[in-house]
Design a protein around this motif. Structure first.
Motif, PDB file in Angstrom:
ATOM      1  N   MET A  94       0.830  -1.197   0.000  1.00 43.00           N
ATOM      2  CA  MET A  94       0.000   0.000   0.000  1.00 43.00           C
ATOM      3  C   MET A  94       0.873   1.259   0.000  1.00 43.00           C
ATOM      4  N   ARG A  95       1.867   1.292   0.863  1.00 41.20           N
ATOM      5  CA  ARG A  95       2.740   2.463   0.917  1.00 41.20           C
ATOM      6  C   ARG A  95       3.538   2.591  -0.363  1.00 41.20           C
ATOM      7  N   ALA A  96       3.976   1.459  -0.927  1.00 42.74           N
ATOM      8  CA  ALA A  96       4.745   1.506  -2.168  1.00 42.74           C
ATOM      9  C   ALA A  96       3.885   2.078  -3.292  1.00 42.74           C
ATOM     10  N   THR A  97       2.624   1.647  -3.357  1.00 41.69           N
ATOM     11  CA  THR A  97       1.717   2.150  -4.396  1.00 41.69           C
ATOM     12  C   THR A  97       1.472   3.649  -4.238  1.00 41.69           C
ATOM     13  N   ALA A  98       1.272   4.081  -2.975  1.00 45.83           N
ATOM     14  CA  ALA A  98       1.055   5.504  -2.715  1.00 45.83           C
ATOM     15  C   ALA A  98       2.277   6.317  -3.095  1.00 45.83           C
ATOM     16  N   GLY A  99       3.458   5.780  -2.832  1.00 46.16           N
ATOM     17  CA  GLY A  99       4.681   6.491  -3.187  1.00 46.16           C
ATOM     18  C   GLY A  99       4.853   6.623  -4.683  1.00 46.16           C
ATOM     19  N   ARG A 100       4.535   5.542  -5.431  1.00 46.04           N
ATOM     20  CA  ARG A 100       4.621   5.612  -6.885  1.00 46.04           C
ATOM     21  C   ARG A 100       3.624   6.638  -7.448  1.00 46.04           C
ATOM     22  N   ALA A 101       2.419   6.617  -6.894  1.00 48.15           N
ATOM     23  CA  ALA A 101       1.396   7.554  -7.353  1.00 48.15           C
ATOM     24  C   ALA A 101       1.822   8.996  -7.083  1.00 48.15           C
ATOM     25  N   ALA A 102       2.426   9.234  -5.925  1.00 47.85           N
ATOM     26  CA  ALA A 102       2.890  10.585  -5.600  1.00 47.85           C
ATOM     27  C   ALA A 102       3.992  11.028  -6.543  1.00 47.85           C
ATOM     28  N   ALA A 103       4.877  10.094  -6.936  1.00 58.00           N
ATOM     29  CA  ALA A 103       5.952  10.439  -7.869  1.00 58.00           C
ATOM     30  C   ALA A 103       5.381  10.818  -9.229  1.00 58.00           C
ATOM     31  N   VAL A 104       4.383  10.042  -9.687  1.00 62.25           N
ATOM     32  CA  VAL A 104       3.752  10.355 -10.973  1.00 62.25           C
ATOM     33  C   VAL A 104       3.049  11.709 -10.909  1.00 62.25           C
ATOM     34  N   ALA A 105       2.326  11.950  -9.792  1.00 59.30           N
ATOM     35  CA  ALA A 105       1.624  13.228  -9.640  1.00 59.30           C
ATOM     36  C   ALA A 105       2.602  14.382  -9.617  1.00 59.30           C
ATOM     37  N   GLY A 106       3.725  14.211  -8.958  1.00 57.70           N
ATOM     38  CA  GLY A 106       4.724  15.266  -8.923  1.00 57.70           C
ATOM     39  C   GLY A 106       5.281  15.562 -10.303  1.00 57.70           C
TER      40      GLY A 106
ATOM     41  N   TRP B  21      11.750   7.847  -8.297  1.00 55.39           N
ATOM     42  CA  TRP B  21      11.201   6.541  -8.687  1.00 55.39           C
ATOM     43  C   TRP B  21      12.121   5.394  -8.285  1.00 55.39           C
ATOM     44  N   TYR B  22      13.420   5.573  -8.488  1.00 58.27           N
ATOM     45  CA  TYR B  22      14.341   4.463  -8.250  1.00 58.27           C
ATOM     46  C   TYR B  22      14.919   4.438  -6.833  1.00 58.27           C
ATOM     47  N   LEU B  23      15.158   5.611  -6.265  1.00 63.18           N
ATOM     48  CA  LEU B  23      15.745   5.634  -4.920  1.00 63.18           C
ATOM     49  C   LEU B  23      14.701   5.399  -3.838  1.00 63.18           C
ATOM     50  N   ARG B  24      13.449   5.738  -4.105  1.00 68.44           N
ATOM     51  CA  ARG B  24      12.344   5.518  -3.171  1.00 68.44           C
ATOM     52  C   ARG B  24      12.709   6.031  -1.769  1.00 68.44           C
ATOM     53  N   PRO B  25      12.777   7.341  -1.599  1.00 72.18           N
ATOM     54  CA  PRO B  25      13.198   7.932  -0.312  1.00 72.18           C
ATOM     55  C   PRO B  25      12.369   7.476   0.884  1.00 72.18           C
ATOM     56  N   GLY B  26      11.055   7.274   0.684  1.00 71.07           N
ATOM     57  CA  GLY B  26      10.223   6.821   1.807  1.00 71.07           C
ATOM     58  C   GLY B  26      10.671   5.475   2.331  1.00 71.07           C
ATOM     59  N   LEU B  27      10.935   4.535   1.404  1.00 73.91           N
ATOM     60  CA  LEU B  27      11.408   3.205   1.811  1.00 73.91           C
ATOM     61  C   LEU B  27      12.794   3.293   2.435  1.00 73.91           C
ATOM     62  N   THR B  28      13.648   4.134   1.857  1.00 72.66           N
ATOM     63  CA  THR B  28      14.999   4.304   2.409  1.00 72.66           C
ATOM     64  C   THR B  28      14.949   4.832   3.838  1.00 72.66           C
ATOM     65  N   ALA B  29      14.047   5.771   4.095  1.00 74.25           N
ATOM     66  CA  ALA B  29      13.918   6.329   5.447  1.00 74.25           C
ATOM     67  C   ALA B  29      13.494   5.243   6.437  1.00 74.25           C
ATOM     68  N   ARG B  30      12.545   4.400   6.047  1.00 75.35           N
ATOM     69  CA  ARG B  30      12.101   3.327   6.946  1.00 75.35           C
ATOM     70  C   ARG B  30      13.205   2.302   7.181  1.00 75.35           C
ATOM     71  N   GLU B  31      14.003   2.037   6.148  1.00 76.75           N
ATOM     72  CA  GLU B  31      15.120   1.098   6.315  1.00 76.75           C
ATOM     73  C   GLU B  31      16.155   1.658   7.288  1.00 76.75           C
ATOM     74  N   LEU B  32      16.401   2.961   7.228  1.00 82.01           N
ATOM     75  CA  LEU B  32      17.314   3.585   8.196  1.00 82.01           C
ATOM     76  C   LEU B  32      16.811   3.398   9.619  1.00 82.01           C
ATOM     77  N   VAL B  33      15.513   3.590   9.791  1.00 83.61           N
ATOM     78  CA  VAL B  33      14.921   3.433  11.123  1.00 83.61           C
ATOM     79  C   VAL B  33      15.013   1.984  11.576  1.00 83.61           C
ATOM     80  N   ASP B  34      14.721   1.035  10.676  1.00 84.78           N
ATOM     81  CA  ASP B  34      14.781  -0.386  11.033  1.00 84.78           C
ATOM     82  C   ASP B  34      16.185  -0.787  11.469  1.00 84.78           C
ATOM     83  N   GLU B  35      17.183  -0.311  10.751  1.00 86.03           N
ATOM     84  CA  GLU B  35      18.569  -0.630  11.105  1.00 86.03           C
ATOM     85  C   GLU B  35      18.935  -0.053  12.467  1.00 86.03           C
ATOM     86  N   ALA B  36      18.494   1.180  12.714  1.00 84.93           N
ATOM     87  CA  ALA B  36      18.794   1.808  14.006  1.00 84.93           C
ATOM     88  C   ALA B  36      18.110   1.062  15.143  1.00 84.93           C
TER      89      ALA B  36
END
Length: 269
Positions: free
Chosen positions: A1-13, A102-117
């Motif tokens: 769901m979050r991935a789909t929302a992120g893709r949609a936001a990128a297209v809208a931007g 589209w390729y770096l997916r900052p939202g996912l990267t931010a969550r991965e940083l939090v998960d690692e911490a």
């Protein structure tokens, strides 16, 4: 769901940025929409907002980077001079923003940083707990108690979970030892006579393991070596008196049965 929302936001931007190339009316609404999208997205990502302090602002910055970039490109389109070169540069900026988002997916990267911490904090907490839970090194009242504790009572030894309570050098070739369970109210674990024999390099027939008269299963008596023999011409009562004298200090209630001479190792004496 979050991935789909992120893709949609990128297209809208991308649509908003492309519209802003030839129409300044997209600038203000587009910038406000980017800011609102960032705020809503962060509010919905409690994981990022509640991240460990060491990475919280980094994760928030990474998450909001595409939104801030979109607003910056919109403002740049508004301020850029007219001309074909300027339009090409603006189009390149839009393409760069779209590809990076589209390729770096900052939202996912931010969550991965939090998960690692969080994983690192959990590992540190477990390690700290383990260090705290380490039992302090045992202390010994006598060298004999240390000898028993470090050689026999260790994990994997012949008599784990035991302590040396008393010892008495009955004769040059005989040593009597009273051992007890480390935990009060627990019986002394079974001690392997062959294991004790191998550890001491002492024949099994010269090792006796039994109860202490008048005491419970929480203590045991070990007699190592031949019990002392009676002097020639001495009466049995003399032998009994000798043993009674020994028992009064180390093993009350023990009765001398028989004994011979056996040369013990120096470590036992």
């Amino acid at each position: 769901m979050r991935a789909t929302a992120g893709r949609a936001a990128a297209v809208a931007g991308t649509v908003v940025l492309t519209g802003g190339l030839g129409n300044d009316a997209f600038t203000l609404p587009g910038a406000l929409a980017a800011a609102a999208t960032a705020a809503v997205g962060l509010a919905a990502n409690h994981q990022v907002l509640r991240a460990p302090a060491s990475v919280r602002w980094t994760a928030i910055s990474v998450y909001a980077a595409p939104h801030a970039g979109c607003a910056a490109v919109l403002v740049g389109e508004r301020l850029a001079p007219e001309g074909s070169v300027s339009v090409l540069l603006q189009a390149a900026a839009i393409a760069l923003w779209t590809g990076a988002t589209w390729y770096l997916r900052p939202g996912l990267t931010a969550r991965e940083l939090v998960d690692e911490a969080l994983a690192q904090e959990l590992a540190d907490a477990v390690e700290k707990t383990e260090e705290t839970a380490v039992e302090p090194a045992p202390t010994y009242d006598t060298p004999q108690a240390r000898w028993w504790g470090e050689r026999f009572a260790v994990e994997g030894g012949v008599a784990p979970g035991t302590v040396l309570l008393q010892h008495q050098q009955v004769s040059e070739g005989c040593l009597a030892i009273v051992i007890g369970a480390q935990k009060r109210g627990q019986p002394v674990p079974d001690i392997s006579k062959p294991g004790l024999s191998a550890e001491l390099d002492l024949p099994e027939e010269l090792i006796e393991i039994g109860p202490v008269p008048g005491r419970g299963a929480g203590v045991r008596l070990l007699v190592l070596g031949q019990r002392p023999a009676a002097e020639p011409g001495a009466t049995s009562s003399t032998d009994e008196e000798t043993w009674a004298e020994i028992a009064s200090t180390a093993m009350p209630g023990i009765e001398l049965i028989e004994a011979n001479t056996y040369e013990m190792k120096k470590e036992l004496t």
